[in-house]
Design a protein around this motif. Structure first.
Motif, PDB file in Angstrom:
ATOM      1  N   PHE A 408       0.828  -1.210   0.000  1.00 46.26           N
ATOM      2  CA  PHE A 408       0.000   0.000   0.000  1.00 46.26           C
ATOM      3  C   PHE A 408       0.863   1.261   0.000  1.00 46.26           C
ATOM      4  CE2 PHE A 408      -3.497  -2.659   2.038  1.00 46.26           C
ATOM      5  CZ  PHE A 408      -4.197  -2.752   0.853  1.00 46.26           C
ATOM      6  N   TYR A 412       1.064   4.018  -2.934  1.00 44.55           N
ATOM      7  CA  TYR A 412       0.852   5.433  -2.648  1.00 44.55           C
ATOM      8  C   TYR A 412       1.969   6.286  -3.251  1.00 44.55           C
ATOM      9  CZ  TYR A 412       0.993   9.776   0.051  1.00 44.55           C
ATOM     10  OH  TYR A 412       1.072  11.082   0.434  1.00 44.55           O
ATOM     11  N   TYR A 413       3.227   5.845  -3.091  1.00 44.31           N
ATOM     12  CA  TYR A 413       4.355   6.573  -3.680  1.00 44.31           C
ATOM     13  C   TYR A 413       4.249   6.609  -5.206  1.00 44.31           C
ATOM     14  CZ  TYR A 413       6.828   6.548   0.817  1.00 44.31           C
ATOM     15  OH  TYR A 413       7.200   6.751   2.122  1.00 44.31           O
ATOM     16  N   ARG A 416       1.593   9.013  -6.377  1.00 51.76           N
ATOM     17  CA  ARG A 416       2.056  10.414  -6.302  1.00 51.76           C
ATOM     18  C   ARG A 416       2.931  10.759  -7.504  1.00 51.76           C
ATOM     19  NH1 ARG A 416       4.558  12.631  -0.940  1.00 51.76           N
ATOM     20  NH2 ARG A 416       6.067  10.976  -1.370  1.00 51.76           N
TER      21      ARG A 416
END
Length: 516
Positions: A408, A412-413, A416
């Motif tokens: 997760f 998320y990285y 972005r």
């Protein structure tokens, strides 16, 4: 340009105070694609070599007894029917001369089968598994559903003795003398029931082995004719010596490539610029190359020469250390694409990643330490026969949960990076790097997740191709990013630093415009 001039230029820096672009920033897209293709071809060759040229991983020898035929057969060795005693020094040997119509005394716990290994073992066999096979007798079932699904006994108890000796004419040394419980599963699809793991030896202690077994609570199986009362088979399973040599050769071959590459990469960066001017990725790749050397284990040969369980455990520690460090590096590489270097504080940029991967490392190591401690306390312990939710399985569940958290965080990285790339808020060089790193990251993470699950829930290699594919997969990945981040001849210009440092300001302006 001659070889001498190229070498001088490769390691020479006009101004070490400058930061030099890695090759990934100056290579054309087709050159990067060629590198990917070369790595893929080499990986494919490794799989083909493993499938068609790799030796068989496991080597099995057996001895079996059939009183109906009044015979014993083996690939070399002997099997005897003897009274069950607590002493291995004296026993009265029974031969198959008609004295026993079947193996009723064995299933009643009155006498034991004593089997001598058909071959000798050495440290190069790495480990040994002692298995027992019984035959199901499903033809006697009156109910069709029973014939279709077979039967099982969840706690088949047996008395086990294991002996070893170092010389052919030496005395047997008692290694194990106790009572154990295993599940017995017999299906209708196979005449033989699933193998019963009697004992697992994590390292070879003796060249010669003998094992004795007597079943303590199998009377009902015999009385109800659920099992063939005339048959028992003992199997001795270990690593094939040819496979051990195969594994040894490949590990050191990869080390002989990785070690010089590591030294050359570090020297090239040191000569080209000061350490503070290295790119973030270049700083971590140097350590990653060192961990890759550990992954291939420079002391792997000691497993065969010393014959000690500690060296096998160290090998596991090296492998897990590399995999966890690689996962940490992936997080750093991905997050650094959107966070300028001046904003990467140790507390907020590195500590969260270290904590996450550190917890994963601790729990994975703990699972293996737990197994080794159990094996030292109880030589008959084996993961394959643990019933219920054991401490090991609990640790395995925790590892799975941590892996989910890691996935997760990485997603998320990546999101972005993708979002900033979509909004055109990434510096030009980071925009190009993001495409390459995104592809490498997805490929590597999928392989690593499978690798960790294999090590947590199954410690054995299934084939030579599996071993070689994973070792080449990680080696090629590290070699590839080492080449991509090799310092080039072109220095980074000040405006490029300014562009990266102004990323946050551009992002603020972007959202301010959206609010208006």
């Amino acid at each position: 340009m001659g070889v001498r001039e190229f070498t001088i230029r490769l390691f020479k820096s006009e101004d070490r105070s400058k930061t030099y672009k890695p090759l990934i920033d100056i290579l054309p897209w087709w050159a990067v694609l060629v590198l990917f293709i070369i790595a893929t071809v080499l990986f494919g060759i490794a799989i083909i070599v493993g499938v068609f040229a790799g030796p068989v991983v496991l080597d099995s020898h057996y001895v079996e007894m059939d009183t109906r035929k009044n015979t014993t057969t083996s690939s070399r060795g002997s099997i005897d029917f003897v009274p069950r005693t607590s002493s291995h020094l004296r026993y009265a040997q029974y031969t198959l001369d008609g004295d026993h119509d079947d193996l009723k005394p064995l299933f009643y716990g009155q006498e034991q089968v004593l089997a001598t290994a058909p071959t000798t073992f050495s440290a190069i066999n790495q480990e040994i598994n002692f298995l027992c096979y019984l035959k199901s007798n499903t033809s006697t079932f009156s109910v069709e559903s029973e014939k279709a699904f077979g039967f099982q006994k969840s706690n088949l108890q047996f008395f086990l003795q294991l002996f070893g000796k170092d010389e052919a004419d030496g005395d047997w040394e008692l290694i194990v003398n106790g009572t154990y419980s295993r599940p017995l599963v017999c299906t209708s699809t196979s005449e033989l029931c699933d193998p019963i793991t009697l004992f697992y030896e994590s390292h070879i202690r003796h060249p010669y082995y003998r094992i004795g077994v007597s079943f303590l609570n199998s009377r009902e199986l015999y009385d109800n004719t659920l099992i063939d009362p005339h048959f028992v088979k003992m199997e001795f399973e270990s690593y094939n010596a040819a496979y051990s040599n195969w594994e040894l050769g490949w590990r050191y071959s990869i080390i002989f490539i990785t070690a010089p590459l590591c030294i050359a990469f570090i020297i090239a960066n040191i000569i080209r610029s000061h350490f503070v001017n290295w790119a973030t990725e270049q700083k971590w790749i140097g350590l990653l190359l060192i961990f890759l050397v550990l992954y291939n284990n420079p002391i792997f040969a000691l497993i065969f020469t010393a014959g000690n369980w500690a060296f096998s455990f160290i090998n596991i520690v090296f492998i897990i250390s590399f995999v966890c460090f690689l996962m940490f590096v992936v997080l750093v590489f991905t997050d650094s694409l959107v966070i300028p270097q001046k904003d990467r504080s140790f507390l907020w940029f590195y500590i969260p990643k270290i904590v996450l991967v550190g917890i994963l490392f601790v729990f994975v190591i703990t699972t293996f330490t737990y197994v080794r401690l159990q094996e030292q306390e109880d030589p008959g312990y084996n993961l394959g026969i643990v019933q219920g939710l054991s401490s090991y399985q609990t640790l395995g569940i925790i590892v799975v949960l941590i892996m989910l958290v890691y996935i997760f965080v990485l997603i998320y990285y990546l999101m972005r990076v993708i979002e900033k790339h979509r909004m055109n808020l990434l510096p030009k060089r980071n925009a190009w790097r993001s495409k390459v790193i995104w592809f490498l990251t997805i490929t590597m993470v999928i392989g690593t997740i499978v690798e960790i699950f294999l090590y947590v829930f199954s410690k054995d290699w299934n084939s030579s191709a599996q071993f070689l594919s994973y070792f080449m997969f990680y080696s090629l990945y590290v070699w590839l990013i080492t080449i991509l981040y090799w310092p080039s001849f072109t220095a980074v210009q000040q405006e490029e630093f300014d562009e990266e440092n102004n990323t946050q300001a551009k992002e603020d302006d972007y959202f301010d415009e959206m609010d208006e």
